[in-house]
Design a protein around this motif. Structure first.
Motif, PDB file in Angstrom:
ATOM      1  N   SER A 152      15.562  15.951 -33.383  1.00 49.61           N
ATOM      2  CA  SER A 152      16.744  15.235 -34.697  1.00 49.61           C
ATOM      3  C   SER A 152      15.966  16.770 -35.945  1.00 49.61           C
ATOM      4  CB  SER A 152      17.565  15.092 -34.793  1.00 49.61           C
ATOM      5  OG  SER A 152      16.531  13.646 -35.269  1.00 49.61           O
ATOM      6  N   TYR A 158      15.976  20.642 -41.176  1.00 54.19           N
ATOM      7  CA  TYR A 158      16.492  21.626 -41.150  1.00 54.19           C
ATOM      8  C   TYR A 158      16.248  22.959 -42.132  1.00 54.19           C
ATOM      9  CZ  TYR A 158      19.311  25.000 -38.876  1.00 54.19           C
ATOM     10  OH  TYR A 158      20.011  26.113 -37.884  1.00 54.19           O
ATOM     11  N   GLN A 172      19.050  15.451 -26.447  1.00 55.39           N
ATOM     12  CA  GLN A 172      19.681  14.099 -27.434  1.00 55.39           C
ATOM     13  C   GLN A 172      19.748  14.605 -28.139  1.00 55.39           C
ATOM     14  OE1 GLN A 172      22.046  11.717 -25.437  1.00 55.39           O
ATOM     15  NE2 GLN A 172      21.110  13.457 -23.781  1.00 55.39           N
ATOM     16  N   ALA A 174      20.374  16.697 -32.250  1.00 55.59           N
ATOM     17  CA  ALA A 174      21.445  16.792 -33.484  1.00 55.59           C
ATOM     18  C   ALA A 174      20.813  17.794 -34.525  1.00 55.59           C
ATOM     19  CB  ALA A 174      22.562  15.735 -33.375  1.00 55.59           C
ATOM     20  N   ASP A 176      22.189  17.840 -37.991  1.00 59.39           N
ATOM     21  CA  ASP A 176      22.929  16.950 -39.461  1.00 59.39           C
ATOM     22  C   ASP A 176      23.179  17.459 -40.608  1.00 59.39           C
ATOM     23  OD1 ASP A 176      24.003  15.192 -41.316  1.00 59.39           O
ATOM     24  OD2 ASP A 176      22.500  14.180 -41.089  1.00 59.39           O
ATOM     25  N   LEU A 263      32.354  20.035 -31.720  1.00 63.23           N
ATOM     26  CA  LEU A 263      32.364  18.917 -31.677  1.00 63.23           C
ATOM     27  C   LEU A 263      32.684  19.040 -30.186  1.00 63.23           C
ATOM     28  CD1 LEU A 263      29.738  17.144 -31.330  1.00 63.23           C
ATOM     29  CD2 LEU A 263      30.409  15.606 -33.356  1.00 63.23           C
ATOM     30  N   ASP A 269      28.813  16.579 -27.279  1.00 58.75           N
ATOM     31  CA  ASP A 269      26.392  16.943 -26.788  1.00 58.75           C
ATOM     32  C   ASP A 269      26.559  17.788 -28.416  1.00 58.75           C
ATOM     33  OD1 ASP A 269      24.681  17.692 -26.492  1.00 58.75           O
ATOM     34  OD2 ASP A 269      25.157  18.186 -23.854  1.00 58.75           O
ATOM     35  N   THR A 270      25.907  17.261 -29.281  1.00 60.75           N
ATOM     36  CA  THR A 270      26.056  17.596 -30.134  1.00 60.75           C
ATOM     37  C   THR A 270      24.423  18.303 -30.251  1.00 60.75           C
ATOM     38  OG1 THR A 270      24.395  15.912 -30.667  1.00 60.75           O
ATOM     39  CG2 THR A 270      25.829  15.680 -31.754  1.00 60.75           C
ATOM     40  N   ALA A 271      24.388  18.686 -29.658  1.00 56.56           N
ATOM     41  CA  ALA A 271      22.445  19.174 -28.858  1.00 56.56           C
ATOM     42  C   ALA A 271      23.286  20.955 -29.092  1.00 56.56           C
ATOM     43  CB  ALA A 271      21.337  19.076 -27.680  1.00 56.56           C
ATOM     44  N   ALA A 274      25.400  22.363 -31.350  1.00 53.53           N
ATOM     45  CA  ALA A 274      24.327  22.769 -32.194  1.00 53.53           C
ATOM     46  C   ALA A 274      23.258  24.120 -31.406  1.00 53.53           C
ATOM     47  CB  ALA A 274      22.568  22.170 -32.593  1.00 53.53           C
TER      48      ALA A 274
END
Length: 616
Positions: A152, A158, A172, A174, A176, A263, A269-271, A274
């Motif tokens: 993540s 990031y 799994q 993300a 943010d 989303l 699914d956050t992945a 992204a």
């Protein structure tokens, strides 16, 4: 009788011998421990590291990045190897050491690429992130690839990851991205309930540092001012990251509602969300990511991992010292009277360092790195006057502003020949205030009262009594005089009249780009630009930097590292009830800059920006 005495005294003699044995045993163990530590330090400092094989530089930053860590990196590394690592989230890293290593790796034939592993990176101010990003861009432009891999990414992680050629995210994971916010605690209702009388003396419409004592919420003026610079700071973030990802800022962060809709389309699914937003390039398992890194850098059978060297183990040779010397002096943290402590700028310590540089014939110029929300007026003036003396002695002074150089942080910057700020620097906040709490009503409510005699109202000062009106009036006059001195100093330094300065002062916080427009700084740039300007003003064809650090003693290092190591291994529940190790206070200060319990101005006058260091 003698037999009875022997019976009685016998156990005491044996106890005394046992205590002596235990004392000598412990002292001998401590002596052996010190000898082992000294031998280890000697070997670390004098034995060269073996030549590494080709592979990646693993940027596995842990903790925070700061201008000036409380413990020098070399000493902390020795302590880490000998005594064990401290808590990752509290570890401090030198911004300039990180950048130097990245630049060294750029030309190192053994470093064929770079891998960003930022799971334990706790963050830095935006100015520091931009400076590291500059070094990452230089590395990438040299033709060597950069990969970012993580489960993540928070916003700070990031930001650095966006400089990579390719960003990997596990299924799994993300990213943010949520924006920036400032939050402070307000105490008026609490103080009213405790019957504490808070006496505020201030100048500046936007001087919001005292609002927690006066209100239960943010004033409209402070909300408007903070909202402006916070929005600009977020826009700088979006512009940089979007450019790195080759998308528009609107595509990068379309807003809360659009992100919620996206989303929802991704089934939560956050992945995949992204990936669809082009925040990352590949969603893959750790095993698949490791296989990709192995293809790029080869496999190390001994380490059972792809070929790499951690940034903490990477050895960077010292460049040859040529040409004139430029002193680099730091002002990082709240400005307080007296000696420097972790997380603070000691007026005596910093003024002493500037004096040493002024009197050193080898020093030809000074780069003064300021990253401070301000603090004590008297300590700020002590530093400012010493810096002014250095300039008067013919040594050019260039101020390099970090994440914040506000209030007292700007006060100490005024004597510079030249001021350079990052577009993201928070500066200005030219204002002054005083706070005195008295507890006569609190004590009276439980039946405790104070009475006595005095030769004048000014002698009858006590936190257990109401302030005499004469003292309150004198205090306000003192604060107003301090503000006039402040804007006069700024006007003299920036070739403005006090009236012109007053229009952009009043406690108003400015972001670097606005500060340039308002004439508070001379140039937008970074630390490299400040060094180049200092060399130019000193007319140096060649130069080298002399970093002014107070090195800890061996005992301080051992106690600091040992306490941090013990603290890190305690259960979280126990940690919550214990004070944080002193060497880590400055790391927490950057995250809790809104608190100023250690400020100690003898006249209770402060030039301090409450919200500058509280951006999340």
């Amino acid at each position: 009788m003698r037999t009875l005495w022997r019976i009685i005294s016998g156990p005491f003699r044996w106890c005394w011998r046992l205590l002596n044995f235990i004392r000598e045993f412990i002292l001998n163990l401590f002596l052996i421990f010190i000898i082992v530590i000294c031998v280890g330090i000697y070997l670390q400092m004098h034995l060269s590291a073996p030549e590494p094989g080709k592979g990646a530089l693993l940027v596995d930053l842990t903790g925070v990045v700061q201008d000036k860590p409380s413990v020098n990196n070399k000493f902390r590394q020795i302590g880490r190897e000998l005594l064990g690592a401290s808590s990752n989230r509290l570890q401090e890293n030198s911004l300039f050491d990180v950048v130097d290593m990245l630049r060294q790796a750029k030309t190192d034939k053994n470093i064929t690429g770079l891998v960003l592993s930022l799971k334990d990176f706790a963050g830095a101010d935006q100015t520091s992130l931009q400076y590291i990003g500059k070094a990452l861009r230089e590395f990438r432009d040299s033709g060597k690839p950069i990969y970012a891999a993580g489960d993540s990414y928070d916003q700070a992680q990031y930001f650095l990851a966006s400089f990579a050629n390719k960003i990997y995210l596990t299924p799994q994971g993300a990213v943010d991205l949520h924006g920036l916010a400032t939050n402070n605690l307000y105490y008026k209702s609490l103080l009213d309930k405790l019957k504490v009388n808070t006496h505020i003396f201030r100048v500046g419409t936007y001087k919001s540092a005292v609002e927690p004592f006066l209100r239960d919420d943010m004033s409209p003026a402070a909300r408007d001012a903070d909202g402006r610079w916070l929005g600009q700071l977020w826009q700088h973030y979006l512009d940089t990251v979007a450019a790195n990802r080759q998308i528009t800022p609107q595509q990068l962060f379309p807003g809360a509602q659009a992100m919620l809709a996206g989303l929802r389309s991704a089934g939560g699914d956050t992945a995949q969300f992204a990936l669809a937003n082009k925040w990352v390039d590949t969603v893959a398992s750790r095993v698949a990511i490791e296989a990709e890194m192995t293809k790029a850098f080869g496999w190390n059978k001994e380490k059972k991992a792809f070929n790499s060297v951690s940034i903490y183990d990477y050895q960077t040779p010292q460049p040859p010292q040529k040409g004139g010397q430029i002193a680099v002096i730091f002002a990082s943290g709240a400005i307080v009277d007296g000696p420097e402590t972790p997380g603070s700028v000691g007026g005596d310590t910093t003024a002493g360092q500037i004096r040493d540089a002024r009197l050193d014939p080898e020093v030809k110029a000074i780069v003064f790195r300021v990253n401070s929300p301000g603090g004590s007026v008297s300590a700020s003036e002590m530093i400012r006057s010493e810096l002014e003396a250095a300039r008067a002695a013919g040594k050019p002074v260039v101020v390099s502003m970090g994440g914040m150089a506000a209030s007292g942080g700007y006060w100490i910057s005024t004597p510079a020949n030249y001021i350079i700020a990052s577009p993201s620097t928070l500066t200005g906040s030219i204002g002054i205030f005083g706070v005195i709490n008295t507890f006569e009503d609190s004590l009276g409510s439980i039946g405790v009262h104070t009475d006595g005699v005095a030769t004048s109202p000014l002698a009858d000062l006590s936190i257990t009594k109401a302030l005499p009106p004469e003292f309150s009036q004198m205090m306000q006059l003192n604060i107003e005089n301090g503000y006039q001195n402040f804007i006069t100093l700024v006007g003299k330094a920036r070739n403005k009249s006090p009236e012109e300065v007053d229009k952009i002062a009043q406690g108003h916080v400015w972001i670097g780009s606005d500060a340039k427009t308002n004439g508070l700084v001379d140039q937008l740039g970074d630390f490299d630009d400040a060094v180049a300007k200092a060399a130019e003003l000193a007319k140096l064809q060649q130069h080298h930097l002399n970093w002014y650090f107070d090195e800890p003693s061996l005992i301080e290092l051992l106690l600091s590292q040992a306490s941090a190591s013990v603290y890190a291994h305690l259960p979280a529940m126990i940690q919550a009830f214990l004070p944080v190790p002193s060497a880590q206070v400055s790391a927490l200060f950057s995250m809790q800059a809104g608190a100023f319990p250690t400020l100690n101005d003898p006249q209770n006058r402060y030039a301090y920006c409450l919200t500058c260091g509280d951006v999340q």
